[in-house]
Design a protein around this motif. Structure first.
Motif, PDB file in Angstrom:
ATOM      1  N   VAL A  38      50.414  58.783  30.434  1.00 46.09           N
ATOM      2  CA  VAL A  38      49.610  57.781  31.117  1.00 46.09           C
ATOM      3  C   VAL A  38      48.528  57.328  30.151  1.00 46.09           C
ATOM      4  N   GLU A  39      48.522  56.044  29.873  1.00 46.25           N
ATOM      5  CA  GLU A  39      47.587  55.447  28.929  1.00 46.25           C
ATOM      6  C   GLU A  39      46.357  54.880  29.642  1.00 46.25           C
ATOM      7  N   HIS A  40      46.585  54.338  30.843  1.00 48.38           N
ATOM      8  CA  HIS A  40      45.514  53.646  31.561  1.00 48.38           C
ATOM      9  C   HIS A  40      45.963  53.429  33.005  1.00 48.38           C
ATOM     10  N   ALA A  41      45.011  53.455  33.916  1.00 48.62           N
ATOM     11  CA  ALA A  41      45.289  53.128  35.317  1.00 48.62           C
ATOM     12  C   ALA A  41      44.114  52.335  35.861  1.00 48.62           C
ATOM     13  N   GLU A  42      44.398  51.347  36.696  1.00 51.00           N
ATOM     14  CA  GLU A  42      43.328  50.570  37.319  1.00 51.00           C
ATOM     15  C   GLU A  42      43.818  49.867  38.566  1.00 51.00           C
ATOM     16  N   HIS A  43      42.876  49.577  39.439  1.00 53.94           N
ATOM     17  CA  HIS A  43      43.145  48.783  40.637  1.00 53.94           C
ATOM     18  C   HIS A  43      42.815  47.331  40.308  1.00 53.94           C
ATOM     19  N   ILE A  44      43.756  46.432  40.566  1.00 49.69           N
ATOM     20  CA  ILE A  44      43.543  45.009  40.321  1.00 49.69           C
ATOM     21  C   ILE A  44      43.372  44.365  41.691  1.00 49.69           C
ATOM     22  N   GLU A  45      42.110  44.216  42.079  1.00 43.48           N
ATOM     23  CA  GLU A  45      41.776  43.801  43.442  1.00 43.48           C
ATOM     24  C   GLU A  45      42.334  42.438  43.809  1.00 43.48           C
ATOM     25  N   ARG A  46      42.217  41.437  42.913  1.00 44.50           N
ATOM     26  CA  ARG A  46      42.638  40.079  43.270  1.00 44.50           C
ATOM     27  C   ARG A  46      44.149  39.968  43.437  1.00 44.50           C
ATOM     28  N   ASP A  74      45.895  42.746  44.630  1.00 41.52           N
ATOM     29  CA  ASP A  74      46.220  43.805  45.594  1.00 41.52           C
ATOM     30  C   ASP A  74      47.276  44.766  45.060  1.00 41.52           C
ATOM     31  N   VAL A  75      47.055  45.251  43.846  1.00 45.17           N
ATOM     32  CA  VAL A  75      47.962  46.236  43.256  1.00 45.17           C
ATOM     33  C   VAL A  75      47.182  47.311  42.509  1.00 45.17           C
ATOM     34  N   HIS A  76      47.823  48.446  42.379  1.00 47.32           N
ATOM     35  CA  HIS A  76      47.345  49.515  41.507  1.00 47.32           C
ATOM     36  C   HIS A  76      48.317  49.536  40.337  1.00 47.32           C
ATOM     37  N   ALA A  77      47.797  49.536  39.117  1.00 43.75           N
ATOM     38  CA  ALA A  77      48.635  49.507  37.917  1.00 43.75           C
ATOM     39  C   ALA A  77      48.444  50.782  37.113  1.00 43.75           C
ATOM     40  N   VAL A  78      49.552  51.325  36.626  1.00 45.10           N
ATOM     41  CA  VAL A  78      49.524  52.471  35.725  1.00 45.10           C
ATOM     42  C   VAL A  78      50.308  52.080  34.478  1.00 45.10           C
ATOM     43  N   PHE A  79      49.678  52.247  33.312  1.00 46.27           N
ATOM     44  CA  PHE A  79      50.326  51.944  32.047  1.00 46.27           C
ATOM     45  C   PHE A  79      50.760  53.252  31.404  1.00 46.27           C
ATOM     46  N   LEU A  80      52.048  53.319  31.046  1.00 43.99           N
ATOM     47  CA  LEU A  80      52.612  54.504  30.412  1.00 43.99           C
ATOM     48  C   LEU A  80      53.088  54.129  29.020  1.00 43.99           C
ATOM     49  N   ALA A  81      52.978  55.067  28.081  1.00 41.89           N
ATOM     50  CA  ALA A  81      53.407  54.807  26.708  1.00 41.89           C
ATOM     51  C   ALA A  81      54.327  55.925  26.240  1.00 41.89           C
ATOM     52  N   GLY A 113      57.765  56.395  23.015  1.00 40.23           N
ATOM     53  CA  GLY A 113      58.908  55.850  22.288  1.00 40.23           C
ATOM     54  C   GLY A 113      58.704  54.439  21.795  1.00 40.23           C
ATOM     55  N   GLY A 114      57.456  54.070  21.485  1.00 34.59           N
ATOM     56  CA  GLY A 114      57.161  52.728  21.006  1.00 34.59           C
ATOM     57  C   GLY A 114      57.127  51.680  22.100  1.00 34.59           C
ATOM     58  N   LEU A 115      57.192  52.110  23.355  1.00 37.71           N
ATOM     59  CA  LEU A 115      57.185  51.187  24.479  1.00 37.71           C
ATOM     60  C   LEU A 115      55.954  51.399  25.341  1.00 37.71           C
ATOM     61  N   ARG A 116      55.574  50.363  26.064  1.00 36.30           N
ATOM     62  CA  ARG A 116      54.549  50.459  27.098  1.00 36.30           C
ATOM     63  C   ARG A 116      55.160  49.915  28.375  1.00 36.30           C
ATOM     64  N   ILE A 117      55.066  50.707  29.434  1.00 29.25           N
ATOM     65  CA  ILE A 117      55.589  50.314  30.741  1.00 29.25           C
ATOM     66  C   ILE A 117      54.434  50.269  31.718  1.00 29.25           C
ATOM     67  N   GLU A 118      54.414  49.229  32.546  1.00 30.23           N
ATOM     68  CA  GLU A 118      53.403  49.104  33.591  1.00 30.23           C
ATOM     69  C   GLU A 118      54.092  49.273  34.939  1.00 30.23           C
ATOM     70  N   LEU A 119      53.623  50.255  35.707  1.00 27.58           N
ATOM     71  CA  LEU A 119      54.114  50.446  37.068  1.00 27.58           C
ATOM     72  C   LEU A 119      53.112  49.817  38.017  1.00 27.58           C
ATOM     73  N   LEU A 120      53.605  49.049  38.976  1.00 22.76           N
ATOM     74  CA  LEU A 120      52.745  48.394  39.954  1.00 22.76           C
ATOM     75  C   LEU A 120      53.043  48.931  41.343  1.00 22.76           C
ATOM     76  N   GLU A 121      51.982  49.173  42.092  1.00 19.56           N
ATOM     77  CA  GLU A 121      52.110  49.598  43.479  1.00 19.56           C
ATOM     78  C   GLU A 121      51.234  48.692  44.333  1.00 19.56           C
ATOM     79  N   PRO A 122      51.813  47.997  45.312  1.00 18.70           N
ATOM     80  CA  PRO A 122      50.987  47.132  46.163  1.00 18.70           C
ATOM     81  C   PRO A 122      50.011  47.966  46.986  1.00 18.70           C
ATOM     82  N   THR A 123      48.809  47.428  47.170  1.00 23.16           N
ATOM     83  CA  THR A 123      47.803  48.118  47.974  1.00 23.16           C
ATOM     84  C   THR A 123      47.590  47.436  49.327  1.00 23.16           C
TER      85      THR A 123
END
Length: 119
Positions: free
Chosen positions: A16-24, A26-33, A35-45
């Motif tokens: 886990v590289e970073h996590a934040e709530h993006i209020e405008r 309505d999602v919670h985002a988690v950035f994972l790193a 193997g040279g990749l970055r993946i963002e998981l989104l969860e609606p709030t």
């Protein structure tokens, strides 16, 4: 988001590289790193989130592909001049202190692309 996140960290070995709530949005985002990749998981709030509506319509899975760029507004101008259909004509503030804009899926055979410029 906890269960999918555990798959990426415990099974695939990503961190886990970073996590934040993006209020405008309505999602919670988690950035994972890993193997040279970055993946963002989104969860609606909330049920008013576009991500919530997408999941209700299409189910869980890949929502979009993000492409990093150094000059996002220049890229948007170039795409617009080439008559590529855009969702965003100008960049807007995104997660992780970035500027983002989306290319309409109709321009890319049904795939939603996000342009990202990190500061």
């Amino acid at each position: 988001m906890r269960k999918p996140c555990l798959f990426y960290t415990n099974i695939l070995g990503m961190t886990v590289e970073h996590a934040e709530h993006i209020e405008r949005e309505d999602v919670h985002a988690v950035f994972l790193a890993g193997g040279g990749l970055r993946i963002e998981l989104l969860e609606p709030t909330s049920q008013s989130s576009a991500v919530f509506r997408y999941i209700q319509k299409k189910g869980e899975g890949i929502h979009h592909i993000a492409l990093e760029t150094k000059e996002i507004n220049g890229q948007l101008d170039r795409l617009s001049a080439s008559k590529v259909r855009l969702i965003d004509k100008r960049a807007k503030k995104g997660a992780y202190n970035s500027q983002i804009a989306f290319i309409h899926p109709e321009a890319a055979n049904g795939v939603l692309f996000e342009l990202c410029q990190h500061t």
